[in-house]
Write a protein that holds these residues in place. Sequence first.
Motif, PDB file in Angstrom:
ATOM      1  N   VAL A   1       0.838  -1.210   0.000  1.00 56.00           N
ATOM      2  CA  VAL A   1       0.000   0.000   0.000  1.00 56.00           C
ATOM      3  C   VAL A   1       0.868   1.255   0.000  1.00 56.00           C
ATOM      4  O   VAL A   1       0.517   2.268  -0.608  1.00 56.00           O
ATOM      5  CB  VAL A   1      -0.948  -0.008   1.215  1.00 56.00           C
ATOM      6  N   LYS A   2       2.022   1.189   0.651  1.00 54.85           N
ATOM      7  CA  LYS A   2       2.927   2.336   0.740  1.00 54.85           C
ATOM      8  C   LYS A   2       3.306   2.874  -0.638  1.00 54.85           C
ATOM      9  O   LYS A   2       3.499   4.074  -0.821  1.00 54.85           O
ATOM     10  CB  LYS A   2       4.188   1.927   1.498  1.00 54.85           C
ATOM     11  N   GLY A   3       3.401   1.983  -1.634  1.00 55.44           N
ATOM     12  CA  GLY A   3       3.767   2.424  -2.974  1.00 55.44           C
ATOM     13  C   GLY A   3       2.644   2.376  -3.983  1.00 55.44           C
ATOM     14  O   GLY A   3       2.588   3.183  -4.909  1.00 55.44           O
ATOM     15  N   LEU A   4       1.719   1.427  -3.826  1.00 50.79           N
ATOM     16  CA  LEU A   4       0.657   1.230  -4.823  1.00 50.79           C
ATOM     17  C   LEU A   4      -0.647   1.921  -4.455  1.00 50.79           C
ATOM     18  O   LEU A   4      -1.690   1.638  -5.054  1.00 50.79           O
ATOM     19  CB  LEU A   4       0.408  -0.273  -5.008  1.00 50.79           C
ATOM     20  N   PHE A   5      -0.609   2.830  -3.484  1.00 47.40           N
ATOM     21  CA  PHE A   5      -1.845   3.484  -3.039  1.00 47.40           C
ATOM     22  C   PHE A   5      -2.603   4.223  -4.145  1.00 47.40           C
ATOM     23  O   PHE A   5      -3.831   4.318  -4.070  1.00 47.40           O
ATOM     24  CB  PHE A   5      -1.532   4.451  -1.884  1.00 47.40           C
TER      25      PHE A   5
ATOM     26  N   LEU B   1      -1.143   5.313   5.578  1.00 45.28           N
ATOM     27  CA  LEU B   1       0.122   5.260   4.851  1.00 45.28           C
ATOM     28  C   LEU B   1       0.232   6.283   3.724  1.00 45.28           C
ATOM     29  O   LEU B   1       1.331   6.529   3.226  1.00 45.28           O
ATOM     30  CB  LEU B   1       0.329   3.851   4.282  1.00 45.28           C
ATOM     31  N   ALA B   2      -0.896   6.852   3.303  1.00 46.35           N
ATOM     32  CA  ALA B   2      -0.876   7.886   2.256  1.00 46.35           C
ATOM     33  C   ALA B   2      -1.827   9.023   2.625  1.00 46.35           C
ATOM     34  O   ALA B   2      -2.763   9.336   1.877  1.00 46.35           O
ATOM     35  CB  ALA B   2      -1.258   7.272   0.908  1.00 46.35           C
ATOM     36  N   PRO B   3      -1.593   9.671   3.776  1.00 44.04           N
ATOM     37  CA  PRO B   3      -2.515  10.729   4.213  1.00 44.04           C
ATOM     38  C   PRO B   3      -2.505  11.949   3.299  1.00 44.04           C
ATOM     39  O   PRO B   3      -3.462  12.716   3.277  1.00 44.04           O
ATOM     40  CB  PRO B   3      -1.986  11.081   5.610  1.00 44.04           C
ATOM     41  N   HIS B   4      -1.422  12.110   2.541  1.00 42.63           N
ATOM     42  CA  HIS B   4      -1.323  13.229   1.605  1.00 42.63           C
ATOM     43  C   HIS B   4      -2.140  12.969   0.341  1.00 42.63           C
ATOM     44  O   HIS B   4      -2.359  13.886  -0.447  1.00 42.63           O
ATOM     45  CB  HIS B   4       0.139  13.441   1.215  1.00 42.63           C
TER      46      HIS B   4
END
Length: 684
Positions: free
Chosen positions: A603-607, A672-675
């Motif tokens: 998820v950190k990269g494929l969000f 993991l992707a709040p931005h």
Amino acid sequence: MSEFKPKFVKPSDTSSYLDKNEAVGLETTSFIYNRYISQSVQTQRQRLPIFNSRNHILYALEKYQTLVLVGETGCGKSTQIPQYMIEAEWPGQIGICEPRRVAAISLANRVADETGTLVQGDMVGYAVRFDACTNKPKIKFMTEGILLREVMSDPLLKSYSAIMLDEVHERTVYTDLLMGLMKRILKKRSELRLIVASATLDAEMLHKFFNSNPTGDKKKDTAVIMSVEGRQYPVDIHYVAEPIPCYIQASVDTVLNINSSKEPGDILVFLTGQEEVDKAVRLLNEHAILIEESRKKEKLHVLPMYGALPYHEQLKVFRPAPLGHRKVVVATNIAETSVTIPGIVHVIDCGFVKLKWFNNDTHTDSLIVVPVSKSSADQRAGRAGREKPGKVYRLYTEEDASKLADETPPEMVRSDLTYPILQLKAFGISNILKFDFPSPPPLKNLKSALEILYALDCIDIQGELTKPLGFNMAEFALNPLYTKVLLSAGEFNCSEEILTIISMLQVETVFAKPSTGSNSIKARIQKRLFEVEEGDLITYLNIYNGFVQSEMSQGFCQKNFLNYKSLQRVVQIREGLKRMLQNYDVPIVSCLRYTEPILKCLVKGLFPNAAYLHHSGVYKTVRGDVELFVHPDSVLYTIQQPQWVIFCEVVHTTKLYMKDITVIKSEWLVELAPHFYHSTTHYD
């Protein structure tokens, strides 16, 4: 098949764009031949079509900074020009850039043989991903990605006196990037020479692109066009009378018909992808067994050829068939231009090619099977006329052939630009809009790429590369989403597992698809032994681990209907990526069968590739609200659909299908992707 009036592929124009007055003094040009070149090799080289243009080429390189060279594949331009320059005592290193690794390695071996030296020695070497020469040979063959990384470490390429960009007409993303970068480098280094070589290209467009003469005075031109006559034999073109329902089966039938006719010569079949190639090879091998048993026809020696094959497997297509056999090469468009396979007389063209096409709504490249262009069809036909007159069997009607597009659109205008933009940022190009692209990409694709790179923390709000993450990611020749996953693996203590998953994603498929119904059922049953509810990527992990535990045995693959060659390639890729992670001090550790750290790392990269199950029963992207469907090959296709997933790829056929899917929790996206994501409450 119905035979129409044979059409002949004409030899390329023998005229040169060099002014006739410039040829004065060419005869006095001296050449220093190395004594180790044998007389027989010299004779072979002199028979090549480019030999007659040798003096003109060297003169053009002395007078002009850029030479746009048009010459058919097989005329000798890739192997002979660097040798001519060395024989003329050209100073410095000469780099030849190829779009494919198999071309770079095979050409290096060919030149090493001709010069009587060892490949990877002081004279000739090559550099491809995960396999590069450590010294500085005088002639260096390399892939486009390697040259890009060399530009990153040496922006002016000071160790090179000449660069040759080969097969430019393929117009990959890397090709266009390199042409734009080389234009900037040439302005800084007047002594550097560039050769832009291709079998079929818009020479006038490239001449205009590289010619830095603003006055219009031809005497001050910095670029020149030259064409080289190709040794092209006549080729008869045959079309089908009626459209065919399945070009794979029609390709197999055509091979068998040619073999039954007892016409001499090997056969090259063009299909669109690895799965189709493997299916056709499987069908032909079944027929080959029957032919051997009947002993009435010439035996078939069937070989696949596609990019995911290990290099030693790709090399087999260049070897002669065993005595009493006819060689049949079933290939993707890798065999269209970059390599010349000896012995080919018959070419079967399915009429289609698989292209990547960027979808702004899903932020992904969709793989789409589309009709070939006329230029690609001509290139395929040219494979049949290399050594003797040949025949081409096009599995489409002559009327359909007349409706084909003239050229294949450059990859730069139809692809995801996250990696190219990341590379340009690494080269210090702040304003991407001012970069001189040979074919400017759509503005919306540029905007989408910048958004994704910012979301990945590769660039900051000013558009500059972040340190160290942005610079580190630019070093990887991977999709930046995958690179972010790899570099984050140490944080989640699952780098061993992530290395395997990302490596598995670099090949088209690891599954062998049987052609018979009973074997298809058996393959499905065996696949279930590896399947897990977390989705496809963890299933890939189980498959690889099983392969390793079996000591990488071919029997394990046969039993479980897996592609042995693809898994061998995965092992090679994984070793290369592992070395790169170690260079960046990412700890190589395992999470010991706990899947949650792996899923969070993905998820950190494929969000950006997240989708949720809509109440209507279809999946929709979080951004763009695009309808997506689970691909029938996915392990999630036959079970209760999970609420949230991430995917790696979208395939566009009758619908938009997600491939390589993983089940996730929605709260991980916010964590993991709040931005990129935030949670809200909607009231009806």
